[in-house]
Design an enzyme around this catalytic site. Structure first.
Site, PDB file in Angstrom:
ATOM      1  CG  HIS A 112       3.515   2.960   5.844  1.00 57.60           C
ATOM      2  ND1 HIS A 112       4.362   1.872   6.361  1.00 57.60           N
ATOM      3  CD2 HIS A 112       3.965   4.068   6.353  1.00 57.60           C
ATOM      4  CE1 HIS A 112       5.293   2.462   7.311  1.00 57.60           C
ATOM      5  NE2 HIS A 112       4.789   3.767   7.495  1.00 57.60           N
ATOM      6  CB  CYS A 113       4.326  -1.007   1.068  1.00 61.40           C
ATOM      7  SG  CYS A 113       3.457  -1.827   1.946  1.00 61.40           S
ATOM      8  CB  ILE A 114       5.076   2.827  -2.483  1.00 63.48           C
ATOM      9  CG1 ILE A 114       4.137   3.804  -2.442  1.00 63.48           C
ATOM     10  CG2 ILE A 114       4.571   1.657  -3.130  1.00 63.48           C
ATOM     11  CD1 ILE A 114       3.228   4.096  -3.672  1.00 63.48           C
ATOM     12  N   GLY A 153       0.827  -1.096  -0.220  1.00 66.18           N
ATOM     13  CA  GLY A 153       0.074   0.049   0.072  1.00 66.18           C
ATOM     14  C   GLY A 153       0.941   1.202   0.081  1.00 66.18           C
TER      15      GLY A 153
END
Length: 339
Positions: A330-332, A328
């Protein structure tokens, strides 16, 4: 001198991201185009609040510039994938305000069959060099999405990541905690047993905590709440709430738990359970960039985040193409604290 990871709500110097390129995560041109549009939407949303630097693979500068516009800085480095939270460094500060970059061992989320990490395993050092800060190497296999801190001594972890067979099979819980505390300046770890059900499928991280639970401020944790009993995360999210409620943080505060209802959609087009989650948001200077799913619960989640962060502007960005690749918002993204 001891270094400490500041909480995400502390002021940032900039946000680091990585541009999607052809790789096993995006299996055709249509998926890659959708991913690039989604990454660009997140980058532009963050850029409203702070500088953004995008690491771009060789030969892809033109495609990135066309979608990102002139306000996002581009730097060219070899990449395998595009999940900067996990491949980038974890920035930490000491009492003098000096910045350093923790370089965890990255092995493709537990050496998964589809993953490649020859180049991504070096990105943390590249970013540290570009930021002009020293590197603190760690022997622990770990990713930025597998930790969440309150900035006051407490860290959230999951058994199936740091203690998983694909990452650190020879490490004990005590050894993992000692290394985490040494690098992040934390003193108390709160462990959850696993992540959401969908995170164990293809392209899953095997249990990252940043899609399950996150600190919103010291003593306050937002937790994913799947309210439909038909979804396997219904029982999982109840377990997370039960495990966290009544726990104390490093300062001895009893945690306040804020449940964030999951989107109403339960399965994707292939019939697989989705792990759509509003927990995987990103805090930037004056803003909250929140995953949207074109779902009735989008505005409910946004309202909760507006109450939690009344001084910040909440921006919903469609994250379905990002989740299709295994993560999502936050992951990128990866924050570089201000010094």
């Amino acid at each position: 001198m001891t270094f400490r990871m500041p909480p995400e709500w502390a002021p940032h110097e900039r946000t680091w991201m990585a541009w999607p390129g052809p790789n096993p995560t995006f299996t055709n041109e249509e998926e890659l185009a959708e991913a690039r549009a989604a990454w660009a939407s997140v980058a532009r949303a963050v850029r409203r609040f702070e500088p953004v630097t995008m690491v771009v693979g060789p030969g892809q500068l033109d495609s990135a510039r066309a979608l990102l516009g002139p306000d996002v800085e581009l730097v060219e480095r070899e990449l395998d994938d595009a999940w900067m939270r996990d491949i980038g460094p974890t920035f930490v500060k000491n009492a003098n305000g000096e910045l350093a970059a923790v370089d965890w061992v990255f092995n493709g989320w537990g050496a998964q069959d589809w993953a490649r990490w020859e180049h991504d395993s070096k990105i943390a050092r590249h970013v540290a060099d570009l930021a002009g800060v020293p590197v603190l190497p760690s022997p622990l296999v770990n990713e930025g999405g597998a930790i969440h801190v309150d900035g006051e001594g407490t860290v959230l972890l999951t058994d199936t990541v740091q203690l998983g067979a694909g990452r650190n099979p020879e490490w004990t819980r005590e050894e993992v905690e000692a290394e985490i505390h040494a690098k992040l300046g934390t003193t108390k770890a709160i462990w959850l047993p696993h992540g959401l059900a969908g995170d164990y499928g293809l392209y899953g991280t095997q249990g990252h905590v940043d899609i399950v639970a996150a600190f919103a401020k010291p003593g306050v944790v937002v937790v994913h709440s799947q309210q439909d009993p038909a979804h396997p995360d219904h029982e999982r999210s109840r377990l997370y709430v039960d495990l966290l409620r009544g726990r104390t943080d490093a300062k001895g505060r009893t945690l306040e738990i804020v449940e964030i209802p999951a989107p109403t959609v339960l399965k994707d087009e292939e019939g697989d359970w989705v792990d759509y989650s509003y927990i995987n948001h990103y805090l930037c200077n004056g803003g909250v960039v929140l995953c949207g799913f074109d779902d009735p619960n989008d505005e409910i989640a946004a309202g909760i985040f507006r109450r939690l962060f009344p001084e910040r502007i909440v921006t919903l960005v469609d994250a379905r193409a990002i989740f299709a690749g295994g993560g999502g918002i936050h992951c990128i993204t990866q924050q570089q604290p201000k010094v």
